[in-house]
Motif scaffolding. Structure first.
Motif, PDB file in Angstrom:
ATOM      1  N   ASP A 162      30.083  -6.737 -33.657  1.00 26.49           N
ATOM      2  CA  ASP A 162      29.155  -6.165 -34.634  1.00 26.49           C
ATOM      3  C   ASP A 162      29.180  -4.637 -34.601  1.00 26.49           C
ATOM      4  OD1 ASP A 162      27.958  -6.181 -32.097  1.00 26.49           O
ATOM      5  OD2 ASP A 162      25.934  -6.363 -32.902  1.00 26.49           O
ATOM      6  N   VAL A 163      29.270  -4.054 -33.408  1.00 27.01           N
ATOM      7  CA  VAL A 163      29.344  -2.595 -33.304  1.00 27.01           C
ATOM      8  C   VAL A 163      30.696  -2.102 -33.800  1.00 27.01           C
ATOM      9  CG1 VAL A 163      29.169  -0.617 -31.752  1.00 27.01           C
ATOM     10  CG2 VAL A 163      27.751  -2.643 -31.343  1.00 27.01           C
ATOM     11  N   THR A 164      31.733  -2.840 -33.510  1.00 26.70           N
ATOM     12  CA  THR A 164      33.070  -2.498 -34.012  1.00 26.70           C
ATOM     13  C   THR A 164      33.049  -2.383 -35.535  1.00 26.70           C
ATOM     14  OG1 THR A 164      34.215  -3.591 -32.175  1.00 26.70           O
ATOM     15  CG2 THR A 164      35.444  -3.332 -34.224  1.00 26.70           C
ATOM     16  N   VAL A 165      32.482  -3.380 -36.187  1.00 27.13           N
ATOM     17  CA  VAL A 165      32.472  -3.424 -37.652  1.00 27.13           C
ATOM     18  C   VAL A 165      31.634  -2.302 -38.241  1.00 27.13           C
ATOM     19  CG1 VAL A 165      31.671  -4.767 -39.639  1.00 27.13           C
ATOM     20  CG2 VAL A 165      33.029  -5.872 -37.829  1.00 27.13           C
ATOM     21  N   THR A 166      30.392  -2.166 -37.764  1.00 31.77           N
ATOM     22  CA  THR A 166      29.498  -1.178 -38.386  1.00 31.77           C
ATOM     23  C   THR A 166      29.931   0.250 -38.085  1.00 31.77           C
ATOM     24  OG1 THR A 166      27.950  -1.377 -36.519  1.00 31.77           O
ATOM     25  CG2 THR A 166      27.519  -2.730 -38.473  1.00 31.77           C
ATOM     26  N   SER A 167      30.397   0.521 -36.866  1.00 35.11           N
ATOM     27  CA  SER A 167      30.823   1.893 -36.585  1.00 35.11           C
ATOM     28  C   SER A 167      32.131   2.198 -37.312  1.00 35.11           C
ATOM     29  CB  SER A 167      30.946   2.144 -35.081  1.00 35.11           C
ATOM     30  OG  SER A 167      32.007   1.424 -34.499  1.00 35.11           O
ATOM     31  N   GLY A 168      32.966   1.185 -37.520  1.00 36.33           N
ATOM     32  CA  GLY A 168      34.185   1.391 -38.291  1.00 36.33           C
ATOM     33  C   GLY A 168      33.894   1.700 -39.750  1.00 36.33           C
ATOM     34  N   LEU A 169      32.945   0.986 -40.343  1.00 32.54           N
ATOM     35  CA  LEU A 169      32.552   1.268 -41.729  1.00 32.54           C
ATOM     36  C   LEU A 169      31.863   2.625 -41.829  1.00 32.54           C
ATOM     37  CD1 LEU A 169      31.324  -2.292 -42.748  1.00 32.54           C
ATOM     38  CD2 LEU A 169      33.382  -1.124 -43.577  1.00 32.54           C
ATOM     39  N   ASN A 170      31.110   2.985 -40.806  1.00 30.52           N
ATOM     40  CA  ASN A 170      30.501   4.309 -40.739  1.00 30.52           C
ATOM     41  C   ASN A 170      31.591   5.377 -40.810  1.00 30.52           C
ATOM     42  OD1 ASN A 170      28.989   6.592 -40.088  1.00 30.52           O
ATOM     43  ND2 ASN A 170      28.586   5.974 -37.985  1.00 30.52           N
ATOM     44  N   ALA A 171      32.657   5.186 -40.028  1.00 26.66           N
ATOM     45  CA  ALA A 171      33.752   6.153 -40.048  1.00 26.66           C
ATOM     46  C   ALA A 171      34.413   6.221 -41.424  1.00 26.66           C
ATOM     47  CB  ALA A 171      34.785   5.782 -38.983  1.00 26.66           C
ATOM     48  N   ILE A 172      34.627   5.069 -42.045  1.00 28.52           N
ATOM     49  CA  ILE A 172      35.228   5.058 -43.385  1.00 28.52           C
ATOM     50  C   ILE A 172      34.383   5.876 -44.358  1.00 28.52           C
ATOM     51  CG2 ILE A 172      35.671   3.576 -45.384  1.00 28.52           C
ATOM     52  CD1 ILE A 172      36.719   1.456 -43.438  1.00 28.52           C
ATOM     53  N   ALA A 173      33.061   5.813 -44.203  1.00 27.33           N
ATOM     54  CA  ALA A 173      32.179   6.578 -45.085  1.00 27.33           C
ATOM     55  C   ALA A 173      32.455   8.075 -44.999  1.00 27.33           C
ATOM     56  CB  ALA A 173      30.712   6.299 -44.734  1.00 27.33           C
ATOM     57  N   HIS A 174      32.832   8.554 -43.812  1.00 26.03           N
ATOM     58  CA  HIS A 174      33.147   9.975 -43.676  1.00 26.03           C
ATOM     59  C   HIS A 174      34.309  10.360 -44.594  1.00 26.03           C
ATOM     60  CE1 HIS A 174      30.508   9.493 -40.391  1.00 26.03           C
ATOM     61  NE2 HIS A 174      31.370   9.380 -39.408  1.00 26.03           N
ATOM     62  N   SER A 175      35.329   9.517 -44.618  1.00 28.47           N
ATOM     63  CA  SER A 175      36.502   9.833 -45.435  1.00 28.47           C
ATOM     64  C   SER A 175      36.234   9.660 -46.917  1.00 28.47           C
ATOM     65  CB  SER A 175      37.683   8.955 -45.015  1.00 28.47           C
ATOM     66  OG  SER A 175      38.326   9.486 -43.876  1.00 28.47           O
ATOM     67  N   VAL A 176      35.453   8.640 -47.282  1.00 29.98           N
ATOM     68  CA  VAL A 176      35.144   8.443 -48.696  1.00 29.98           C
ATOM     69  C   VAL A 176      34.463   9.690 -49.251  1.00 29.98           C
ATOM     70  CG1 VAL A 176      33.742   7.141 -50.338  1.00 29.98           C
ATOM     71  CG2 VAL A 176      35.049   5.924 -48.582  1.00 29.98           C
ATOM     72  N   GLU A 177      33.460  10.187 -48.530  1.00 28.40           N
ATOM     73  CA  GLU A 177      32.779  11.389 -49.005  1.00 28.40           C
ATOM     74  C   GLU A 177      33.697  12.606 -48.930  1.00 28.40           C
ATOM     75  OE1 GLU A 177      28.486  10.860 -49.752  1.00 28.40           O
ATOM     76  OE2 GLU A 177      28.549  11.820 -47.779  1.00 28.40           O
ATOM     77  N   GLY A 178      34.583  12.612 -47.940  1.00 28.24           N
ATOM     78  CA  GLY A 178      35.516  13.721 -47.840  1.00 28.24           C
ATOM     79  C   GLY A 178      36.448  13.825 -49.027  1.00 28.24           C
ATOM     80  N   LEU A 179      36.746  12.706 -49.665  1.00 22.45           N
ATOM     81  CA  LEU A 179      37.660  12.709 -50.800  1.00 22.45           C
ATOM     82  C   LEU A 179      37.051  13.344 -52.047  1.00 22.45           C
ATOM     83  CD1 LEU A 179      39.327   9.200 -50.422  1.00 22.45           C
ATOM     84  CD2 LEU A 179      40.479  11.417 -50.263  1.00 22.45           C
TER      85      LEU A 179
END
Length: 355
Positions: A162-179
């Motif tokens: 569960d932590v793997t999934v949510t922290s991974g999606l959290n990281a993806i959010a950084h890049s989405v906003e970065g784009l």
């Protein structure tokens, strides 16, 4: 090629397996001899083992780091800094511990060595979020940027799914906003896409086999790429909403990101169509917001604010707080649109363009 500016952030990153063994060398390279180890209460055992590993280089251990970096916890930690005479801090853990190290650095300018054990990504940013009196505030300050980050893939092998999934999606959010950041540039956009690619490819494999070393390595690399992206280009609506919800209602940080991300993407889909096209291409889908929502659902991530403990009657307050101190955003913020966004996230409905 359109004009752009790129400001690289200083810092040393060490990536690999077994790199924890190099911590003592990294501390002495900074000219430090008295390291205060920081952890959460749940990772106190890991902190004590690190103190033993460092030997005379460690001056103590503070195991009180907490989610959203409460100011009162930082004040308690500052007393420990003074008591031990620490000349640097070593934060081992996720975003809560890294945040505490940053808060100490803001007040003391002590060097930081960070050992991430999740995919939070904040270790790569000069950004600090602190909570006081139920309100989370964010500041960008180079004093809080860690000097050294040591990534050890072996530390993530036991990370719960569960932590793997949510922290991974959290990281993806950084890049989405970065784009779609106004500070985006060709270098960060390439890094952002590669970070999304690495995490979107690794997370399903880790759900199937949480101890798989290859996907763990890919995910940790992806978290680094996404974190560096955020550190260089900054944040928009998605992060503002998550900080508001987390600080005001005590929602878990990474899980809140995983719920909000597809809906924030849908809000910005019209104004940031180029960024959405890049995300869709990486994910192999037609529509990026729905593709992200489907990915989160497939991974078993939380899908509603309700299940995270958010009261539905709090939506109006969240809208007011977001509008009172808004971040830059490609789509101008309006209260009605934010209300619809949060209602959809609370209900768990698929994301839809808000305009």
């Amino acid at each position: 090629m359109e004009p752009f500016a790129y400001n690289a952030l200083p810092g040393r990153f060490v990536f690999g397996r077994g790199t924890m063994s190099e911590l003592g060398r990294e501390i002495t390279a900074l000219g430090c001899t008295r390291a205060l180890v920081l952890t959460t209460p749940g990772q106190a055992g890991m902190g004590e083992r690190l103190v033993a590993q460092l030997g005379d280089l460690a001056c103590g251990h503070f195991a009180g780091a907490a989610m959203h970096t409460p100011v009162e916890v930082t004040e308690t930690a500052m007393a420990k800094v003074a008591e031990t005479g620490a000349d640097c801090v070593v934060a081992i853990g996720g975003g809560s511990t890294i945040g505490l190290g940053k808060a100490i650095a803001l007040r003391t300018d002590l060097p930081q060595v960070v050992v991430p054990t999740t995919y939070a990504g904040s270790e790569a940013t000069p950004v600090l979020g602190q909570t006081e009196n139920g309100v989370k505030t964010i500041q960008r300050n180079m004093r809080v940027l860690p000097e050294v980050v040591v990534y050890d893939v072996e530390l993530t092998l036991g990370l719960p799914v569960d932590v793997t999934v949510t922290s991974g999606l959290n990281a993806i959010a950084h890049s989405v906003e970065g784009l779609y950041s106004p500070d985006a540039n060709p270098l960060t956009s390439l890094l952002a896409e590669d970070g999304i690619r690495a995490l979107a490819g690794a997370l399903p494999r880790l759900v199937a086999d949480p101890t798989a070393s290859g996907p763990r390595s890919d995910a940790l690399y992806g978290a680094w790429a996404c974190g560096v992206t955020l550190g260089v280009v900054g944040m928009a609506l998605h992060h503002k909403l998550c900080h508001t919800l987390g600080g005001t209602f005590g929602l878990p940080h990474a899980a809140t990101h995983s719920v909000i991300l597809p809906h924030a993407m849908a809000y910005n889909a019209r104004a940031a169509s180029g960024a959405m096209a890049r995300v869709a291409r990486v994910l192999g889908v037609e529509q990026a917001p729905r593709g992200m929502w489907d990915l989160a659902k497939r991974l078993g991530a939380p899908m509603t604010l309700a299940e995270l403990g958010m009261p539905r009657e709090g939506i109006g307050r969240a809208v007011d707080l977001t509008m009172a101190n808004p971040y830059w955003n490609p789509e101008p913020l309006d209260a009605h649109g934010l209300q619809k966004l949060l209602e959809a996230a609370w209900d768990g409905r698929p994301p839809e363009e808000m305009h």
